[in-house]
Design a protein around this motif. Structure first.
Motif, short mmCIF file in Angstrom:
data_model
loop_
_atom_site.label_atom_id
_atom_site.label_comp_id
_atom_site.label_asym_id
_atom_site.label_seq_id
_atom_site.Cartn_x
_atom_site.Cartn_y
_atom_site.Cartn_z
N GLY A 151 -2.21 -24.44 21.15
CA GLY A 151 -2.24 -24.28 22.60
C GLY A 151 -0.88 -24.11 23.26
O GLY A 151 -0.66 -24.59 24.37
N SER A 152 0.05 -23.43 22.58
CA SER A 152 1.38 -23.21 23.14
C SER A 152 1.65 -21.73 23.33
O SER A 152 0.99 -20.88 22.71
N GLU A 153 2.63 -21.40 24.18
CA GLU A 153 3.01 -20.01 24.38
C GLU A 153 3.55 -19.40 23.09
O GLU A 153 3.32 -18.23 22.81
N GLU A 154 4.28 -20.19 22.33
CA GLU A 154 4.82 -19.70 21.06
C GLU A 154 3.70 -19.34 20.09
O GLU A 154 3.77 -18.31 19.39
N MET A 155 2.66 -20.15 20.05
CA MET A 155 1.52 -19.85 19.18
C MET A 155 0.81 -18.58 19.63
O MET A 155 0.42 -17.75 18.80
N ASN A 156 0.63 -18.44 20.94
CA ASN A 156 0.02 -17.22 21.46
C ASN A 156 0.84 -15.99 21.13
O ASN A 156 0.30 -14.93 20.80
N LEU A 157 2.16 -16.13 21.21
CA LEU A 157 3.05 -15.02 20.89
C LEU A 157 2.92 -14.63 19.43
O LEU A 157 2.79 -13.44 19.10
N GLN A 158 2.95 -15.63 18.54
CA GLN A 158 2.85 -15.35 17.11
C GLN A 158 1.48 -14.75 16.76
O GLN A 158 1.38 -13.83 15.94
N GLN A 192 -5.50 -13.89 29.28
CA GLN A 192 -5.04 -15.27 29.47
C GLN A 192 -3.60 -15.29 29.99
O GLN A 192 -3.26 -16.07 30.87
N SER A 193 -2.78 -14.40 29.46
CA SER A 193 -1.37 -14.39 29.84
C SER A 193 -1.15 -13.75 31.21
O SER A 193 -0.16 -14.05 31.88
N SER A 194 -2.05 -12.86 31.60
CA SER A 194 -1.90 -12.21 32.91
C SER A 194 -2.07 -13.22 34.04
O SER A 194 -1.52 -13.06 35.13
N GLU A 195 -2.82 -14.29 33.77
CA GLU A 195 -3.03 -15.32 34.78
C GLU A 195 -1.80 -16.22 34.92
O GLU A 195 -1.44 -16.62 36.02
N GLN A 196 -1.16 -16.50 33.79
CA GLN A 196 0.04 -17.34 33.84
C GLN A 196 0.84 -17.16 32.55
O GLN A 196 0.46 -17.65 31.49
N VAL A 197 1.94 -16.42 32.65
CA VAL A 197 2.82 -16.21 31.50
C VAL A 197 4.12 -16.97 31.74
O VAL A 197 4.82 -16.73 32.71
N ASP A 198 4.43 -17.90 30.86
CA ASP A 198 5.66 -18.67 30.98
C ASP A 198 6.71 -18.23 29.97
O ASP A 198 7.85 -18.66 30.03
N SER A 199 6.31 -17.38 29.02
CA SER A 199 7.22 -16.97 27.97
C SER A 199 7.69 -15.54 28.21
O SER A 199 6.89 -14.61 28.29
N SER A 200 9.01 -15.37 28.31
CA SER A 200 9.57 -14.03 28.49
C SER A 200 9.34 -13.18 27.24
O SER A 200 9.14 -11.96 27.33
N ASP A 201 9.37 -13.83 26.07
CA ASP A 201 9.12 -13.09 24.82
C ASP A 201 7.70 -12.53 24.80
O ASP A 201 7.48 -11.39 24.37
N LEU A 202 6.74 -13.33 25.25
CA LEU A 202 5.36 -12.87 25.27
C LEU A 202 5.18 -11.74 26.28
O LEU A 202 4.46 -10.77 26.02
N ALA A 203 5.82 -11.85 27.44
CA ALA A 203 5.73 -10.79 28.45
C ALA A 203 6.30 -9.49 27.90
O ALA A 203 5.71 -8.41 28.08
N LEU A 204 7.43 -9.56 27.23
CA LEU A 204 8.04 -8.36 26.65
C LEU A 204 7.16 -7.80 25.54
O LEU A 204 7.02 -6.58 25.41
N GLU A 205 6.56 -8.69 24.74
CA GLU A 205 5.69 -8.25 23.65
C GLU A 205 4.46 -7.52 24.21
O GLU A 205 4.02 -6.51 23.66
N GLN A 206 3.91 -8.03 25.30
CA GLN A 206 2.77 -7.37 25.93
C GLN A 206 3.15 -5.99 26.44
O GLN A 206 2.40 -5.02 26.27
N ALA A 207 4.32 -5.90 27.08
CA ALA A 207 4.78 -4.61 27.60
C ALA A 207 4.94 -3.60 26.47
O ALA A 207 4.53 -2.43 26.59
N ALA A 225 5.54 -8.19 37.21
CA ALA A 225 4.93 -9.47 37.56
C ALA A 225 5.77 -10.63 37.05
O ALA A 225 6.00 -11.61 37.77
N PHE A 226 6.26 -10.52 35.82
CA PHE A 226 7.04 -11.64 35.26
C PHE A 226 8.41 -11.74 35.93
O PHE A 226 8.84 -12.83 36.31
N CYS A 227 9.09 -10.61 36.07
CA CYS A 227 10.44 -10.64 36.65
C CYS A 227 10.44 -11.13 38.09
O CYS A 227 11.25 -11.99 38.47
N MET A 228 9.52 -10.61 38.88
CA MET A 228 9.50 -10.98 40.30
C MET A 228 8.98 -12.40 40.50
O MET A 228 9.42 -13.10 41.40
N ALA A 229 8.04 -12.82 39.65
CA ALA A 229 7.53 -14.19 39.77
C ALA A 229 8.62 -15.20 39.44
O ALA A 229 8.78 -16.21 40.12
#
Length: 335
Positions: A151-158, A192-207, A225-229
């Motif tokens: 249940g962590s951002e790092e796990m979601n990223l991996q 899930q990440s579009s609602e709340q992304v706290d990881s810049s790595d995950l945001a970049l990976e999605q892009a 969304a990530f940069c402006m938020a």
């Protein structure tokens, strides 16, 4: 003599063939037993090794990699993999290792079935009762369990990265069920990440995922969304969130660089200007944005010489070796 005569009768025709099969099977059993003895030694070495170095996931993974180079090491690999998951249940690296291990098992099973089909034997898949409902892909099941457990951002990223690679492989193989399930997992992480992304790595990976699919507009939305938020929450003060790293701002701006429309190209420059206003001067990545901003100014049709001069002076001031550079008059430069 009677026993000898009976033995000679048994050796005739099919009896001789059966005796030869018994002998061959006995030799195979002896070979398997010898291999098991060899792997017992390897197992003892492994157990002693993890006692000496108990908290290293990469160390244990090296043993798994070594096992893959030798035949009939499935039991030994299981004895390594199972404790690995138990001892590091909260570590994303352990779950990804389990997903990779499950993938290797699936490949081995598929290869065994292909060999069985080629030889006319009954494959392992045909021995099992066929279900009408769609079976769960074992690799995707591991990734879903990992996300739920850790249940962590790092796990979601991996999990997101592994699912992308798995999706590409299954598309090449034409495995429709696996492709559908991998895509569903990716979409779930994106939602899930579009609602709340706290990881810049995950945001970049999605892009990057959207860009690889030719969906640049979606990539722009994710990065914006990530940069402006992060920028707004940082300025608000409450629940301060660090301003997005330069890599995200630069990637966002770069999506406008290749556009022939001058207005869109200018939008990239404006994005970099926003980054300069928000990333503190004392952050190391600030200078990277300045360099990109300076380059975007040079690409404009109408050059603003005053702005170029100011930006170039900022580069000189922020450069790590600026004290070794002597500039008598910035106005001497062509811009």
């Amino acid at each position: 003599q009677t026993l000898k005569g009976r033995r000679q009768i048994l050796l005739k025709g099919h009896g001789r063939q059966e005796m030869e099969e018994v002998k061959e099977n006995k030799e195979k059993d002896e070979d398997a037993e010898a291999e098991a003895q060899d792997y017992k030694i390897a197992s003892i070495v492994y157990k002693n090794a993890i006692k000496a170095i108990p908290n290293s996931i990469p160390f244990r993974l090296r043993f798994l990699d070594t096992c893959r180079h030798f035949p009939d090491t499935q039991d030994l690999m299981n004895s390594i993999q199972e404790p690995l998951q138990q001892d590091f249940s909260s570590q994303p690296e352990a779950w990804i290792a389990r997903a990779y291990y499950t993938l290797q098992q699936s490949v081995a099973t598929a290869d065994a079935d292909a060999d069985a089909d080629a030889s006319g034997e009954e494959s392992t898949s045909t021995k099992r009762p066929k279900k009408k409902s769609k079976t769960k892909d074992p690799v995707i099941a591991v990734l879903e369990e990992a996300m739920e457990t850790v249940g962590s951002e790092e796990m979601n990223l991996q999990a997101f990265r592994f699912a992308q690679q798995y999706l590409d492989e299954q598309e090449k193989k034409g495995s429709e069920d696996s492709v559908v399930q991998a895509q569903e997992l990716i979409n779930h992480i994106l939602k899930q990440s579009s609602e709340q992304v706290d990881s810049s790595d995950l945001a970049l990976e999605q892009a990057e995922y959207y860009i690889s699919r030719g969906e640049d507009e979606m990539a722009k939305l994710v990065l914006e969304a990530f940069c402006m938020a992060s920028a707004s929450s940082s300025s608000a003060g409450a629940k301060t969130k660090a301003v997005a790293p330069a890599s995200l701002w630069i990637r966002w701006a770069s999506l406008y660089d290749d556009d022939d429309d001058n207005n869109n190209a200018a939008e990239g420059t404006r994005i970099l200007k926003k980054a300069l206003d928000r990333i503190p001067l004392d952050r190391k990545d600030h200078v990277y944005v300045v360099l990109q901003y300076f380059g975007s100014l040079l690409r404009q049709e109408e050059l603003d010489k005053n702005l170029l001069n100011d930006t170039f002076q900022r580069i000189l001031l922020l450069a790590p070796t600026s004290w070794d550079i002597v500039v008598e008059d910035v106005s001497d430069y062509w811009f």
